[in-house]
Design a protein around this motif. Sequence first.
Motif, PDB file in Angstrom:
ATOM      1  N   UNK A 311       0.823  -1.213   0.000  1.00  0.00           N
ATOM      2  CA  UNK A 311       0.000   0.000   0.000  1.00  0.00           C
ATOM      3  C   UNK A 311       0.856   1.262   0.000  1.00  0.00           C
ATOM      4  N   UNK A 312       2.165   1.101  -0.143  1.00  0.00           N
ATOM      5  CA  UNK A 312       3.090   2.219   0.047  1.00  0.00           C
ATOM      6  C   UNK A 312       2.747   3.406  -0.860  1.00  0.00           C
ATOM      7  N   UNK A 313       2.632   3.169  -2.157  1.00  0.00           N
ATOM      8  CA  UNK A 313       2.415   4.278  -3.088  1.00  0.00           C
ATOM      9  C   UNK A 313       1.086   4.980  -2.796  1.00  0.00           C
ATOM     10  N   UNK A 314       0.013   4.186  -2.649  1.00  0.00           N
ATOM     11  CA  UNK A 314      -1.301   4.781  -2.386  1.00  0.00           C
ATOM     12  C   UNK A 314      -1.287   5.585  -1.085  1.00  0.00           C
ATOM     13  N   UNK A 315      -0.710   5.000  -0.049  1.00  0.00           N
ATOM     14  CA  UNK A 315      -0.761   5.646   1.263  1.00  0.00           C
ATOM     15  C   UNK A 315       0.054   6.934   1.271  1.00  0.00           C
ATOM     16  N   UNK A 316       1.244   6.888   0.722  1.00  0.00           N
ATOM     17  CA  UNK A 316       2.106   8.073   0.735  1.00  0.00           C
ATOM     18  C   UNK A 316       1.477   9.202  -0.079  1.00  0.00           C
ATOM     19  N   UNK A 317       0.874   8.881  -1.215  1.00  0.00           N
ATOM     20  CA  UNK A 317       0.214   9.921  -2.005  1.00  0.00           C
ATOM     21  C   UNK A 317      -0.959  10.530  -1.240  1.00  0.00           C
TER      22      UNK A 317
END
Length: 497
Positions: A311-317
């Motif tokens: 979920x890294x990309x979704x969460x950081x964005x």
Amino acid sequence: MQLPADSLARRRLGPAPNQLFIDGQWVDSRSGKQLDCVNPSTGEVIARIAAGNVQDVGLAVAAARRAFEGPWRQMLPHDRQAIMLRFADLVDRHYDALATLDAMDMGAPLARLQGGSRQRALGGVRFYAGLATAIGGQTIANSVSRAMASYTLREPVGVVGAIIPWNAPLGSALCKIAPVLATGCTMVLKPAEQASLSSLALAELLAEAGVPPGVVNIVTGLGDTVGAALAHHPGVDKIAFTGSGPVGQSIVRASAGNLKRVTLELGGKSPNIVFADADLDAAVPGAAMAIFGNSGQVCAAGSRLFVERKIYREFVLRVVAYANQLKVGDSLDADTVLGPLVSREQMERVLGYIDIGRQEGARALSGGQRLVEGKLASGYFVPPTVFGDVDDGMRIAREEIFGPVVCAIPFDTIDEVEQRANATPYGLGSGVWTRDIHKVQRLTRSLRAGSVWVNCYSVVEASVPYGGYRMSGYGREGGLQSLDAYLETKAVWVNAG
């Protein structure tokens, strides 16, 4: 000192004493020098405070010693409790004015100070007032003789030197004053030179509440002068310090002269761990405000944001989007969420770390520069900054920045993140976001930090102990455990035969 009215006009301040509070009186400093108080939202000088020196510290310690050995020590616990409750009521009555002083002096948004900070501040004084009548020893069943009775007494340690930081001036002062009054100690309070006004305002409220002269003395000035003098003074029995690690180490060294007791609440590089099974709608604002609250000027700020890779990309964005909508502005504006950094020096330190992050290969996904548009031009404003592409070995991931800068770092397994979260010399705070009770049970035991927040972050309350492991210090503030540092334990043997 005249407190500002609740309707205080923008960038105006009522007259403040450029004096020290010693033995119940406002007195001039021996040096005659003064320091500017600068509003970090505007860069304007709003007041001047006295620059105390070693002689001033000596006078304050002597006053505290006289008060400790005088009627204050003989006062019954319920009398001290009554004074503390009157003091709490006075702080409550003048809280808006005190909060305005902090907003102007160090830049905390007034809206934030009037929210949960108010309840924490008042609740802390009242919590310790309750403990004032609950301090007692124990009877011990010894094995020496039936005719021998054994018991313990708890007695105040003596004169306390309290050195507080600039990031939460009012709350920090109350957090140090309350256990001193509850236990029957006396104190010399040294506020941070960047934010002393609310501490000085408290002096009058303490006197009005009935605190005898000399019980609480306030000496403003530079840390390497006033703070160092307190740490070295042989008449000080304990130092209670909140601040940076290097200063904490110097206090420990200075305390060797008379083997002072020392409690330290120092810095941190706290991990905030988000698993893929977390409630992301709650975790996004939780993770953002874990670092951006108070413009990142919080010792336990969640500055290392570990996010499960899936979920890294979704969460950081989502964190970036949340950060970008936070209002940065003058601390007195009602809609401001992030105020300025406390000083030009602190702003330049934070901007220096942002430059270091870029040089090391990290990518600023939001923020990353000083704000100078319009009304912000004269203040010390840095927007919420989210770094991606961060490696654990980078300086921005290892060193405390003390600003609104977060390092977003992916992880794959709980074994991996457990090890990486603990790979720091600090141990003040930590966060875990998950719906899995097994992960909660494991990480609350394995994370080497004084506080572990689960599905929340940076919740603080006076009845719960707060403090650090390792380079984040030792001793606790809050909770029953905090009183131990202010009390001696005396063993009494009575031969009844």
